[in-house]
Design a protein around this motif. Structure first.
Motif, PDB file in Angstrom:
ATOM      1  N   ASP A  83       0.717  -1.426  -0.129  1.00 20.05           N
ATOM      2  CA  ASP A  83      -0.068   0.155   0.239  1.00 20.05           C
ATOM      3  C   ASP A  83       1.031   1.323   0.152  1.00 20.05           C
ATOM      4  O   ASP A  83       1.961   1.103   0.543  1.00 20.05           O
ATOM      5  CB  ASP A  83      -0.870   0.087   1.122  1.00 20.05           C
ATOM      6  N   ARG A  84       0.357   2.328  -0.558  1.00 24.08           N
ATOM      7  CA  ARG A  84       1.053   3.697  -0.465  1.00 24.08           C
ATOM      8  C   ARG A  84       0.238   4.517   0.368  1.00 24.08           C
ATOM      9  O   ARG A  84      -1.019   4.632   0.334  1.00 24.08           O
ATOM     10  CB  ARG A  84       1.188   4.092  -2.002  1.00 24.08           C
ATOM     11  N   GLN A  85       0.870   5.283   1.111  1.00 24.24           N
ATOM     12  CA  GLN A  85       0.376   6.317   1.979  1.00 24.24           C
ATOM     13  C   GLN A  85       0.641   7.845   1.398  1.00 24.24           C
ATOM     14  O   GLN A  85       1.687   8.080   1.009  1.00 24.24           O
ATOM     15  CB  GLN A  85       1.146   6.539   3.303  1.00 24.24           C
ATOM     16  N   TYR A  86      -0.592   8.535   1.323  1.00 24.97           N
ATOM     17  CA  TYR A  86      -0.349   9.973   0.772  1.00 24.97           C
ATOM     18  C   TYR A  86      -1.441  10.675   1.530  1.00 24.97           C
ATOM     19  O   TYR A  86      -2.180  10.497   2.772  1.00 24.97           O
ATOM     20  CB  TYR A  86      -1.176   9.922  -0.563  1.00 24.97           C
ATOM     21  N   ALA A  87      -1.116  12.210   1.649  1.00 28.05           N
ATOM     22  CA  ALA A  87      -1.706  13.237   2.187  1.00 28.05           C
ATOM     23  C   ALA A  87      -2.604  14.285   1.288  1.00 28.05           C
ATOM     24  O   ALA A  87      -1.856  14.523   0.061  1.00 28.05           O
ATOM     25  CB  ALA A  87      -0.792  13.821   3.273  1.00 28.05           C
ATOM     26  N   LEU A  88      -3.762  14.650   1.593  1.00 30.96           N
ATOM     27  CA  LEU A  88      -4.445  15.433   0.750  1.00 30.96           C
ATOM     28  C   LEU A  88      -5.202  16.604   1.587  1.00 30.96           C
ATOM     29  O   LEU A  88      -5.843  16.206   2.321  1.00 30.96           O
ATOM     30  CB  LEU A  88      -5.309  14.544  -0.089  1.00 30.96           C
ATOM     31  N   THR A  89      -5.051  17.814   1.307  1.00 32.27           N
ATOM     32  CA  THR A  89      -5.871  19.028   1.772  1.00 32.27           C
ATOM     33  C   THR A  89      -6.766  19.425   0.725  1.00 32.27           C
ATOM     34  O   THR A  89      -6.658  19.541  -0.381  1.00 32.27           O
ATOM     35  CB  THR A  89      -4.977  20.244   2.010  1.00 32.27           C
ATOM     36  N   VAL A  90      -8.063  19.550   1.247  1.00 32.01           N
ATOM     37  CA  VAL A  90      -9.458  19.663   0.510  1.00 32.01           C
ATOM     38  C   VAL A  90     -10.010  20.955   1.220  1.00 32.01           C
ATOM     39  O   VAL A  90      -9.782  21.319   2.280  1.00 32.01           O
ATOM     40  CB  VAL A  90     -10.394  18.565   0.519  1.00 32.01           C
ATOM     41  N   SER A  91     -10.581  21.514   0.262  1.00 33.25           N
ATOM     42  CA  SER A  91     -11.440  22.699   0.963  1.00 33.25           C
ATOM     43  C   SER A  91     -12.521  22.506   1.907  1.00 33.25           C
ATOM     44  O   SER A  91     -13.146  21.280   1.607  1.00 33.25           O
ATOM     45  CB  SER A  91     -11.838  23.756  -0.293  1.00 33.25           C
ATOM     46  N   PHE A  92     -13.239  23.327   2.380  1.00 34.45           N
ATOM     47  CA  PHE A  92     -14.275  23.127   3.560  1.00 34.45           C
ATOM     48  C   PHE A  92     -15.432  22.793   2.641  1.00 34.45           C
ATOM     49  O   PHE A  92     -16.197  21.779   2.732  1.00 34.45           O
ATOM     50  CB  PHE A  92     -14.520  24.140   4.236  1.00 34.45           C
ATOM     51  N   GLY A 108      -0.148 -10.999  -8.469  1.00 35.34           N
ATOM     52  CA  GLY A 108      -0.962 -10.768  -7.472  1.00 35.34           C
ATOM     53  C   GLY A 108      -1.487  -9.418  -7.602  1.00 35.34           C
ATOM     54  O   GLY A 108      -1.054  -8.502  -8.505  1.00 35.34           O
ATOM     55  N   PRO A 109      -2.731  -8.911  -7.092  1.00 37.14           N
ATOM     56  CA  PRO A 109      -3.294  -7.875  -7.041  1.00 37.14           C
ATOM     57  C   PRO A 109      -2.280  -6.584  -6.512  1.00 37.14           C
ATOM     58  O   PRO A 109      -1.277  -6.794  -5.714  1.00 37.14           O
ATOM     59  CB  PRO A 109      -4.581  -7.916  -6.484  1.00 37.14           C
ATOM     60  N   ALA A 110      -2.565  -5.333  -7.229  1.00 36.11           N
ATOM     61  CA  ALA A 110      -1.805  -4.306  -6.937  1.00 36.11           C
ATOM     62  C   ALA A 110      -2.128  -3.697  -5.294  1.00 36.11           C
ATOM     63  O   ALA A 110      -3.151  -4.226  -5.029  1.00 36.11           O
ATOM     64  CB  ALA A 110      -2.064  -3.019  -7.882  1.00 36.11           C
ATOM     65  N   GLY A 111      -1.371  -3.063  -4.554  1.00 36.36           N
ATOM     66  CA  GLY A 111      -1.812  -2.652  -3.352  1.00 36.36           C
ATOM     67  C   GLY A 111      -2.675  -1.314  -3.460  1.00 36.36           C
ATOM     68  O   GLY A 111      -3.203  -0.966  -4.648  1.00 36.36           O
ATOM     69  N   ASP A 112      -3.126  -0.716  -2.357  1.00 35.50           N
ATOM     70  CA  ASP A 112      -4.200   0.236  -2.243  1.00 35.50           C
ATOM     71  C   ASP A 112      -3.355   1.634  -2.025  1.00 35.50           C
ATOM     72  O   ASP A 112      -2.087   1.653  -1.420  1.00 35.50           O
ATOM     73  CB  ASP A 112      -5.225  -0.046  -1.323  1.00 35.50           C
ATOM     74  N   ALA A 113      -4.044   2.624  -2.442  1.00 36.33           N
ATOM     75  CA  ALA A 113      -3.610   3.999  -2.116  1.00 36.33           C
ATOM     76  C   ALA A 113      -4.345   4.446  -0.750  1.00 36.33           C
ATOM     77  O   ALA A 113      -5.599   4.467  -0.927  1.00 36.33           O
ATOM     78  CB  ALA A 113      -3.801   5.131  -3.095  1.00 36.33           C
ATOM     79  N   LEU A 114      -3.616   4.762   0.172  1.00 30.52           N
ATOM     80  CA  LEU A 114      -4.138   5.119   1.601  1.00 30.52           C
ATOM     81  C   LEU A 114      -4.042   6.758   1.679  1.00 30.52           C
ATOM     82  O   LEU A 114      -3.030   7.112   1.883  1.00 30.52           O
ATOM     83  CB  LEU A 114      -3.526   4.435   2.732  1.00 30.52           C
ATOM     84  N   ILE A 115      -5.086   7.483   1.727  1.00 30.96           N
ATOM     85  CA  ILE A 115      -5.030   8.975   1.450  1.00 30.96           C
ATOM     86  C   ILE A 115      -5.614   9.494   2.820  1.00 30.96           C
ATOM     87  O   ILE A 115      -6.898   9.363   2.926  1.00 30.96           O
ATOM     88  CB  ILE A 115      -5.758   9.470   0.255  1.00 30.96           C
ATOM     89  N   THR A 116      -4.899  10.320   3.645  1.00 31.48           N
ATOM     90  CA  THR A 116      -5.315  10.836   4.627  1.00 31.48           C
ATOM     91  C   THR A 116      -5.619  12.272   4.462  1.00 31.48           C
ATOM     92  O   THR A 116      -4.993  13.038   3.850  1.00 31.48           O
ATOM     93  CB  THR A 116      -4.176  10.795   5.645  1.00 31.48           C
ATOM     94  N   ILE A 117      -7.081  12.716   4.601  1.00 39.49           N
ATOM     95  CA  ILE A 117      -7.577  13.991   4.405  1.00 39.49           C
ATOM     96  C   ILE A 117      -7.424  15.049   5.471  1.00 39.49           C
ATOM     97  O   ILE A 117      -7.786  14.879   6.661  1.00 39.49           O
ATOM     98  CB  ILE A 117      -9.067  13.707   4.108  1.00 39.49           C
ATOM     99  N   SER A 118      -6.889  16.220   5.123  1.00 41.04           N
ATOM    100  CA  SER A 118      -7.033  17.352   6.081  1.00 41.04           C
ATOM    101  C   SER A 118      -7.970  18.369   5.323  1.00 41.04           C
ATOM    102  O   SER A 118      -7.974  18.782   4.224  1.00 41.04           O
ATOM    103  CB  SER A 118      -5.837  17.901   5.917  1.00 41.04           C
ATOM    104  N   VAL A 119      -8.987  18.826   6.349  1.00 37.63           N
ATOM    105  CA  VAL A 119      -9.955  19.813   5.561  1.00 37.63           C
ATOM    106  C   VAL A 119      -9.599  21.309   6.136  1.00 37.63           C
ATOM    107  O   VAL A 119      -9.246  21.456   7.095  1.00 37.63           O
ATOM    108  CB  VAL A 119     -11.382  19.415   6.258  1.00 37.63           C
TER     109      VAL A 119
END
Length: 296
Positions: free
Chosen positions: A122-131, A177-188
């Motif tokens: 799995d891969r870890q990412y961070a993403l900031t989104v608007s309110f 085998g299947p690919a891993g997943d992307a795990l995206i932590t959200i910041s608002v």
């Protein structure tokens, strides 16, 4: 002369791999859970000097059971069965990972390397989104290592700190085998106008004195766009009006939230007529009966 890993090296490798495969960081991932157990079992054996020596000599297997000589222990495992132990070089992190990850199968038995298809990491990412996107939903873009991009669908009602799982967007699988997943932590991001209360949204809206006293129609900004709202007569600062269904959009079987608007009466520009009126106005009993500027 052949060199072996120190207890400190073994300990460091164990801690890193235990963190990597810990069930709390890989919820629902059975492969990671089995690896976590395997790493723990391998550490139990390798941290015991006597068992480690006997295992290295091939006297016991990975479960601690007696076996014939010549097995080669984890040295044999590390070198793919050739009976040497990294010929004079220091251990690398990958070397230690091979020992811990490959010593035990799902039932604790000895194995050299995993065989057959395996899921990718799995891969870890961070993403900031608007309110606004957190309330209405939307699409945001994540930049991946190497410059590639990934469009991420943001569901309505997402919370700060929530993790989105995009299946199949991680590392490629092993041996088909299947690919891993992307795990995206959200910041608002905080918003200058709105705050959130569960599925409801709150804001403060300034109105003029005339509208507060006489009532009337005003335009109210909402997360989904401006709408008209009637202000009842004799409204005051702190009065709260509700716009039904104008909060967080409906999602996951939950109804749309409401928008609660708190009024804030603003005096604004004051003209001479208003000043004259206020001078003669008695808030307790209506208009003041006093005449002239010099009344006392």
């Amino acid at each position: 002369m052949a060199r072996t890993a120190s207890q400190d090296e073994i300990r460091k490798a164990y801690r890193k791999l235990a963190r990597k495969h810990h069930p709390d960081l890989n919820p629902g991932d059975k492969a990671a859970e089995e690896q976590f157990k395997a790493v723990g079992a391998a550490n139990d054996l390798l941290s015991d000097e006597e068992k480690r020596a006997r295992f290295d000599r091939g006297e016991i297997d990975a479960e601690g059971q007696e076996r014939g000589f010549g097995g080669g222990g984890y040295r044999n495992h590390a070198e793919g069965g050739q009976g040497h132990f990294y010929g004079g070089g220091q251990f690398s992190e990958d070397d230690l990972g091979d020992i811990f990850g490959g010593m035990f199968g799902q039932r604790g038995g000895f194995r050299r390397r995993p065989q057959g298809p395996m899921k990718g990491e799995d891969r870890q990412y961070a993403l900031t989104v608007s309110f606004i996107d957190s309330v209405n939903g939307g699409t945001s873009r994540v930049t991946l290592p190497g410059g590639a991009t990934l469009d991420v669908k943001i569901p309505p009602g997402i919370n700060d700190g929530q993790v989105l799982r995009l299946r199949g967007k991680g590392d490629e699988g092993f041996q088909g085998g299947p690919a891993g997943d992307a795990l995206i932590t959200i910041s608002v991001m905080p918003d200058a106008v709105y705050t959130r209360d569960g599925n409801d949204v709150r804001s403060t809206l300034p109105i003029d004195v005339k509208t507060a006293v006489l009532g009337g129609s005003i335009t109210v900004p909402t997360p989904a766009g401006p709408v008209k709202m009637n202000v009842p007569p004799h409204s005051d600062t702190g009065s709260v009006l509700r716009l039904r269904g104008r909060g967080v959009k409906a999602h996951g079987g939950q109804e749309a939230g409401n928008l609660y608007v708190k009024l804030q009466v603003m005096i604004g520009k004051v003209d001479t007529a208003f000043e004259t009126f206020l001078k003669s106005w008695n808030p307790e009993g209506g208009q003041d009966d006093r005449k002239g500027d010099g009344a006392s």
